[in-house]
Design a protein around this motif. Structure first.
Motif, PDB file in Angstrom:
ATOM      1  N   GLU A 174       0.859  -1.191   0.000  1.00  0.00           N
ATOM      2  CA  GLU A 174       0.000   0.000   0.000  1.00  0.00           C
ATOM      3  C   GLU A 174       0.895   1.240   0.000  1.00  0.00           C
ATOM      4  N   SER A 175       1.995   1.143   0.759  1.00  0.00           N
ATOM      5  CA  SER A 175       3.034   2.168   0.756  1.00  0.00           C
ATOM      6  C   SER A 175       4.327   1.515   1.244  1.00  0.00           C
ATOM      7  N   TYR A 176       5.460   2.096   0.863  1.00  0.00           N
ATOM      8  CA  TYR A 176       6.742   1.521   1.242  1.00  0.00           C
ATOM      9  C   TYR A 176       7.743   2.641   1.467  1.00  0.00           C
ATOM     10  N   GLU A 177       8.185   2.788   2.702  1.00  0.00           N
ATOM     11  CA  GLU A 177       9.215   3.766   3.055  1.00  0.00           C
ATOM     12  C   GLU A 177      10.577   3.080   3.175  1.00  0.00           C
ATOM     13  N   SER A 178      10.560   1.891   3.801  1.00  0.00           N
ATOM     14  CA  SER A 178      11.798   1.139   4.017  1.00  0.00           C
ATOM     15  C   SER A 178      11.402  -0.285   4.427  1.00  0.00           C
ATOM     16  N   MET A 179      12.412  -1.130   4.601  1.00  0.00           N
ATOM     17  CA  MET A 179      12.140  -2.502   5.035  1.00  0.00           C
ATOM     18  C   MET A 179      11.463  -2.542   6.399  1.00  0.00           C
ATOM     19  N   GLY A 180      11.712  -1.541   7.216  1.00  0.00           N
ATOM     20  CA  GLY A 180      11.130  -1.506   8.546  1.00  0.00           C
ATOM     21  C   GLY A 180       9.840  -0.723   8.633  1.00  0.00           C
ATOM     22  N   ASP A 181       9.440  -0.060   7.549  1.00  0.00           N
ATOM     23  CA  ASP A 181       8.274   0.822   7.585  1.00  0.00           C
ATOM     24  C   ASP A 181       7.510   0.749   6.255  1.00  0.00           C
ATOM     25  N   PHE A 182       6.465  -0.072   6.241  1.00  0.00           N
ATOM     26  CA  PHE A 182       5.636  -0.181   5.048  1.00  0.00           C
ATOM     27  C   PHE A 182       4.230  -0.627   5.440  1.00  0.00           C
ATOM     28  N   VAL A 183       3.308  -0.486   4.514  1.00  0.00           N
ATOM     29  CA  VAL A 183       1.929  -0.937   4.724  1.00  0.00           C
ATOM     30  C   VAL A 183       1.685  -2.086   3.759  1.00  0.00           C
ATOM     31  N   LEU A 184       1.404  -3.246   4.321  1.00  0.00           N
ATOM     32  CA  LEU A 184       1.169  -4.457   3.544  1.00  0.00           C
ATOM     33  C   LEU A 184      -0.323  -4.592   3.263  1.00  0.00           C
ATOM     34  N   GLY A 185      -0.678  -4.674   1.983  1.00  0.00           N
ATOM     35  CA  GLY A 185      -2.060  -4.883   1.572  1.00  0.00           C
ATOM     36  C   GLY A 185      -2.274  -6.336   1.188  1.00  0.00           C
ATOM     37  N   LEU A 186      -3.435  -6.871   1.539  1.00  0.00           N
ATOM     38  CA  LEU A 186      -3.752  -8.277   1.279  1.00  0.00           C
ATOM     39  C   LEU A 186      -5.135  -8.405   0.659  1.00  0.00           C
ATOM     40  N   GLU A 187      -5.338  -9.456  -0.117  1.00  0.00           N
ATOM     41  CA  GLU A 187      -6.665  -9.792  -0.618  1.00  0.00           C
ATOM     42  C   GLU A 187      -6.847 -11.302  -0.542  1.00  0.00           C
ATOM     43  N   HIS A 188      -8.106 -11.713  -0.355  1.00  0.00           N
ATOM     44  CA  HIS A 188      -8.432 -13.140  -0.359  1.00  0.00           C
ATOM     45  C   HIS A 188      -9.825 -13.309  -0.943  1.00  0.00           C
ATOM     46  N   SER A 189      -9.938 -14.183  -1.935  1.00  0.00           N
ATOM     47  CA  SER A 189     -11.212 -14.458  -2.593  1.00  0.00           C
ATOM     48  C   SER A 189     -11.678 -15.868  -2.262  1.00  0.00           C
TER      49      SER A 189
END
Length: 162
Positions: free
Chosen positions: A90-105
């Motif tokens: 979703e966003s990525y600043e660094s390896m220690g600071d990011f927003v992980l987006g997920l989907e499941h159908s």
């Protein structure tokens, strides 16, 4: 026309109810690790679990991109192997600071007749040094989730699609 409108309204109410019910069932992330090899790639691995009774499933996910590039998935979800799970940044600043987006159908017969019985839930979570601390050794940086811990990714959206 009236029947079509009524069907669409019923579907919207069903989806709104499904999203509200799923709000208490966030995806669960475990075994997350993101590593950077000096002069090489960044590699992300994790396990995601959907506890929803109809979609209940667990899958390992991974991805890799050249260090310093922005070649990680952003606008589309990268499939977790050959499954109904996917992930992106979703966003990525660094390896220690990011927003992980997920989907499941998955299939939910209460939503409608096939092929309109397919539900996709979308979730995201903030990844910070608090939930996956980083260490550097011999030019390799690794940020890893603490053992036996779970990071929750709240569901923020639900859609039905054919």
């Amino acid at each position: 026309m009236f029947t079509t409108t009524l069907t669409l309204l019923t579907l919207l109410v069903t989806l709104t109810t499904a999203a509200a019910n799923n709000a208490g069932l966030p995806f669960q992330i475990s075994n997350l690790s993101i590593a950077r090899v000096l002069g090489g790639n960044v590699t992300l691995t994790f396990t995601v679990h959907d506890p929803d009774p109809l979609g209940k499933a667990t899958k390992s996910c991974s991805g890799s991109w050249v260090t310093g590039s922005k070649a990680y998935p952003v606008d589309t979800y990268q499939a977790c192997g050959n499954t109904t799970f996917g992930w992106h940044m979703e966003s990525y600043e660094s390896m220690g600071d990011f927003v992980l987006g997920l989907e499941h159908s998955y299939t939910d017969p209460s939503v409608g007749e096939p092929p309109y019985d397919r539900i996709t839930n979308f979730a995201k979570t903030n990844m910070t040094p608090a939930n996956h601390p980083c260490k550097t050794k011999n030019g390799q940086k690794v940020c890893a989730q603490k053992s036996n811990s779970v990071i929750k990714a709240p569901i923020w959206g639900t859609i039905a699609k054919a």
